[in-house]
Each structure stands twice: as C-alpha cells, then as structure tokens.
Scaffold this active site. Structure first.
Site, PDB file in Angstrom:
ATOM      1  N   GLN A 134       0.840  -1.207   0.000  1.00  0.00           N
ATOM      2  CA  GLN A 134       0.000   0.000   0.000  1.00  0.00           C
ATOM      3  C   GLN A 134       0.872   1.254   0.000  1.00  0.00           C
ATOM      4  O   GLN A 134       0.545   2.239  -0.664  1.00  0.00           O
ATOM      5  CB  GLN A 134      -0.912  -0.025   1.236  1.00  0.00           C
ATOM      6  CG  GLN A 134      -1.987   1.052   1.250  1.00  0.00           C
ATOM      7  CD  GLN A 134      -3.080   0.817   0.217  1.00  0.00           C
ATOM      8  OE1 GLN A 134      -3.292  -0.302  -0.221  1.00  0.00           O
ATOM      9  NE2 GLN A 134      -3.752   1.870  -0.197  1.00  0.00           N
ATOM     10  N   ALA A 155      -6.159   4.886   0.110  1.00  0.00           N
ATOM     11  CA  ALA A 155      -5.860   4.912   1.541  1.00  0.00           C
ATOM     12  C   ALA A 155      -4.363   5.084   1.759  1.00  0.00           C
ATOM     13  O   ALA A 155      -3.558   4.484   1.056  1.00  0.00           O
ATOM     14  CB  ALA A 155      -6.315   3.610   2.173  1.00  0.00           C
ATOM     15  N   SER A 160      -5.776   1.269   5.099  1.00  0.00           N
ATOM     16  CA  SER A 160      -6.494   0.507   4.070  1.00  0.00           C
ATOM     17  C   SER A 160      -7.098  -0.761   4.646  1.00  0.00           C
ATOM     18  O   SER A 160      -6.424  -1.552   5.297  1.00  0.00           O
ATOM     19  CB  SER A 160      -5.549   0.126   2.936  1.00  0.00           C
ATOM     20  OG  SER A 160      -6.195  -0.807   2.082  1.00  0.00           O
ATOM     21  N   HIS A 162      -7.797  -3.190   2.977  1.00  0.00           N
ATOM     22  CA  HIS A 162      -7.214  -4.323   2.257  1.00  0.00           C
ATOM     23  C   HIS A 162      -6.134  -5.017   3.092  1.00  0.00           C
ATOM     24  O   HIS A 162      -5.836  -6.173   2.873  1.00  0.00           O
ATOM     25  CB  HIS A 162      -6.649  -3.874   0.913  1.00  0.00           C
ATOM     26  CG  HIS A 162      -7.725  -3.592  -0.098  1.00  0.00           C
ATOM     27  ND1 HIS A 162      -8.307  -4.585  -0.853  1.00  0.00           N
ATOM     28  CD2 HIS A 162      -8.342  -2.450  -0.455  1.00  0.00           C
ATOM     29  CE1 HIS A 162      -9.227  -4.054  -1.652  1.00  0.00           C
ATOM     30  NE2 HIS A 162      -9.273  -2.754  -1.427  1.00  0.00           N
ATOM     31  N   ASP A 169     -11.842  -5.849  -3.922  1.00  0.00           N
ATOM     32  CA  ASP A 169     -12.390  -5.057  -5.024  1.00  0.00           C
ATOM     33  C   ASP A 169     -12.870  -6.020  -6.097  1.00  0.00           C
ATOM     34  O   ASP A 169     -12.173  -6.973  -6.447  1.00  0.00           O
ATOM     35  CB  ASP A 169     -11.313  -4.129  -5.607  1.00  0.00           C
ATOM     36  CG  ASP A 169     -10.849  -3.088  -4.599  1.00  0.00           C
ATOM     37  OD1 ASP A 169     -11.622  -2.774  -3.684  1.00  0.00           O
ATOM     38  OD2 ASP A 169      -9.719  -2.593  -4.747  1.00  0.00           O
ATOM     39  N   GLU A 217     -17.231   4.090  -3.819  1.00  0.00           N
ATOM     40  CA  GLU A 217     -16.492   3.003  -4.487  1.00  0.00           C
ATOM     41  C   GLU A 217     -17.407   1.796  -4.658  1.00  0.00           C
ATOM     42  O   GLU A 217     -17.439   0.910  -3.798  1.00  0.00           O
ATOM     43  CB  GLU A 217     -15.260   2.589  -3.659  1.00  0.00           C
ATOM     44  CG  GLU A 217     -14.170   3.631  -3.588  1.00  0.00           C
ATOM     45  CD  GLU A 217     -12.865   3.086  -3.007  1.00  0.00           C
ATOM     46  OE1 GLU A 217     -12.779   1.872  -2.719  1.00  0.00           O
ATOM     47  OE2 GLU A 217     -11.930   3.885  -2.842  1.00  0.00           O
ATOM     48  N   TRP A 219     -17.112  -0.737  -6.223  1.00  0.00           N
ATOM     49  CA  TRP A 219     -16.366  -1.987  -6.420  1.00  0.00           C
ATOM     50  C   TRP A 219     -15.766  -2.577  -5.144  1.00  0.00           C
ATOM     51  O   TRP A 219     -15.297  -3.692  -5.131  1.00  0.00           O
ATOM     52  CB  TRP A 219     -15.224  -1.741  -7.418  1.00  0.00           C
ATOM     53  CG  TRP A 219     -14.248  -0.703  -6.927  1.00  0.00           C
ATOM     54  CD1 TRP A 219     -13.187  -0.902  -6.106  1.00  0.00           C
ATOM     55  CD2 TRP A 219     -14.264   0.707  -7.198  1.00  0.00           C
ATOM     56  NE1 TRP A 219     -12.544   0.294  -5.846  1.00  0.00           N
ATOM     57  CE2 TRP A 219     -13.191   1.294  -6.510  1.00  0.00           C
ATOM     58  CE3 TRP A 219     -15.098   1.537  -7.974  1.00  0.00           C
ATOM     59  CZ2 TRP A 219     -12.908   2.661  -6.568  1.00  0.00           C
ATOM     60  CZ3 TRP A 219     -14.809   2.899  -8.022  1.00  0.00           C
ATOM     61  CH2 TRP A 219     -13.736   3.442  -7.332  1.00  0.00           C
TER      62      TRP A 219
HETATM   63 ZN   LIG Z   1     -10.739  -1.508  -2.305  1.00  0.00          ZN
END
Ligand SMILES: [Zn+2]
Length: 247
Positions: A134, A155, A160, A162, A169, A217, A219
């Site tokens: 990231q 982010a 994040s 993630h 995503d 977002e 997604w």
């Molecule tokens: Zn994402």
C-alpha cells in the site's frame, strides 16, 4: 613449589576464570536475545487486537467488526494469519493481491458461484494488500495523479481495509475499470441484491464520504458477516454508523 611455578598457576587460574566469565556473558546474552525475540513476536498485532468495541447483537461475530479508516489505523506489522487464495476468477490472473482471510475467501467463492449460476460474470481485482504494498501504491499514485486526487480514493498506508484481509475489489467481465461507472452494470445491480446473504457490504456508499472518509467506491466489498451485512444494507448505513448504533 618454586615461586615461578606458583606464579604460572596463578596465571592459569586467572585465564580459566576469564574464559568462564566469557562463557557466562555469552550465555546471558543469548538468553536475553531469546527473551527479546519472544516479546517482539508476542507484541505483533492479531485480528483480535483490531476488534472494534463489542457489539450488543447476538449472532454478530465481532471479529469481523474491525474498523479501519483514516482515523483508525492498522499496525504496520499486522497481517492476517489465515490468508488463502479464493477459487474465483480474477481480472488479472497474475495479480499478487489474490489473498483473503479464510472465512472471507469461502464466502466470496459462494457469492461468485451464485453469480455465475445467474449469468453474472464477476471478477476479483484486489484482496489482501500488505502495508508495504500500500505504501508503494500510494507513493506511486501521488507521483502520477497528485496528492488531492490520490487522497480522494486511495488509503494512506495503515488506513487501508485491504490490509485486514476482509476486503476485496470486484468488477465484472463486461466492466473492467475501477471507477463509478461500475454502478451502471448488471453485475453491480446483482451485487446489491445478493451481497447481504454472503456477509458483504459496499463499504464506501454514495453520499457517505463525510462519514467513511472515502469517495463512492461501488467496487469495494467488505466482509462483516451475514447479520451485520443484512442490517447495514437494509438501513443503507455505513459500518461507522452501524458500530456507533451498537456501542
Ligand atoms: Zn478496495
């Protein structure tokens, strides 16, 4: 005994003592470093360290209530210990970001299978991303698009979702770019109808930027478990609002 050999013996004794002292110090140093390594590995964050406050609801699995946003950062060293690659189609088969936390991987497989059975061709784009990944992504994006545009969607490292292994995503075979246009696809409409059942929410809904800190977002899916997802999606609220209501 001559005074010469007596002196020799004294010297020998001294040498022996020196050697003993060196051995002792080495042993102490080794023990200390073992202890230090032990404390370091214990202090590594785990998913349970990241848990949000306990939730009142029964059936809500609080280990999925992790709140990560611009204000609530994940430790740089944190990584989920149960990462696996889900058996789903990815947009780019060579992606290095296919991993998800195990329970999330199982549910995303179920979601994709249901979609396929209804002729919706979902594609995974990005699951778990490490802090380091990231950091590079963020830096490169600032170089490419500038700080304002980057901060709108991306982010900062440590903020994040993630990095938790609970987010992924998703796009479709018909629509392959991460932008708001995804909301006009059959795939997105299908997702809205079906994600609750599998425990997912659209983490950054339209018009909620003030609360989530991120622009819309369509997604970005986040796993929170079926009970929480059903309530969040039904009420049209964000994870922040849900956690606030259930403090
Ligand atoms: Zn994402």
């Amino acid at each position: 005994m001559s005074s010469l050999s007596a002196r020799k013996q004294v010297r020998k004794k001294k040498k022996k003592m020196k050697r003993k002292a060196v051995v002792l110090i080495t042993v102490i140093l080794i023990l200390l470093s073992i202890l230090l390594i032990g404390t370091l590995s214990v202090s590594k964050a785990t998913v349970s360290d990241l848990e949000a406050k306990p939730i009142k609801h029964e059936n809500v699995d609080s280990k999925y209530m992790v709140l990560v946003n611009r204000k609530n950062k994940v430790d740089e060293k944190f990584y989920p210990k149960d990462l696996v690659i889900p058996n789903i189609k990815f947009l780019r088969s060579n992606s290095s970001n296919k991993y998800l936390s195990k329970d999330v991987a199982v549910q995303i497989e179920n979601l994709f299978n249901k979609a396929t059975s209804e002729n919706i061709n979902l594609r995974g784009v990005s699951g778990y991303r490490s802090y380091k990944y990231q950091k590079n992504l963020y830096r490169n994006n600032i170089r490419k698009s500038g700080e304002i545009q980057t901060n709108k969607y991306m982010a900062q490292p440590g903020t994040s979702e993630h990095q938790t292994g609970l987010a992924i995503d998703i796009l479709s075979s018909e629509y392959a770019s991460l932008d708001e246009g995804f909301e006009n696809t059959n795939a997105y409409r299908w997702l809205l109808e079906n994600i609750s059942e599998y425990g997912f929410i659209i983490r950054y809904p339209k018009g909620k930027q003030d609360i989530t800190g991120y622009a819309y977002e369509p997604w970005h899916l986040r796993y929170v478990g079926k009970t929480a997802a059903t309530e969040i999606n039904k009420k049209g609220i964000t994870l922040e609002e849900y956690l606030n209501e259930n403090k």
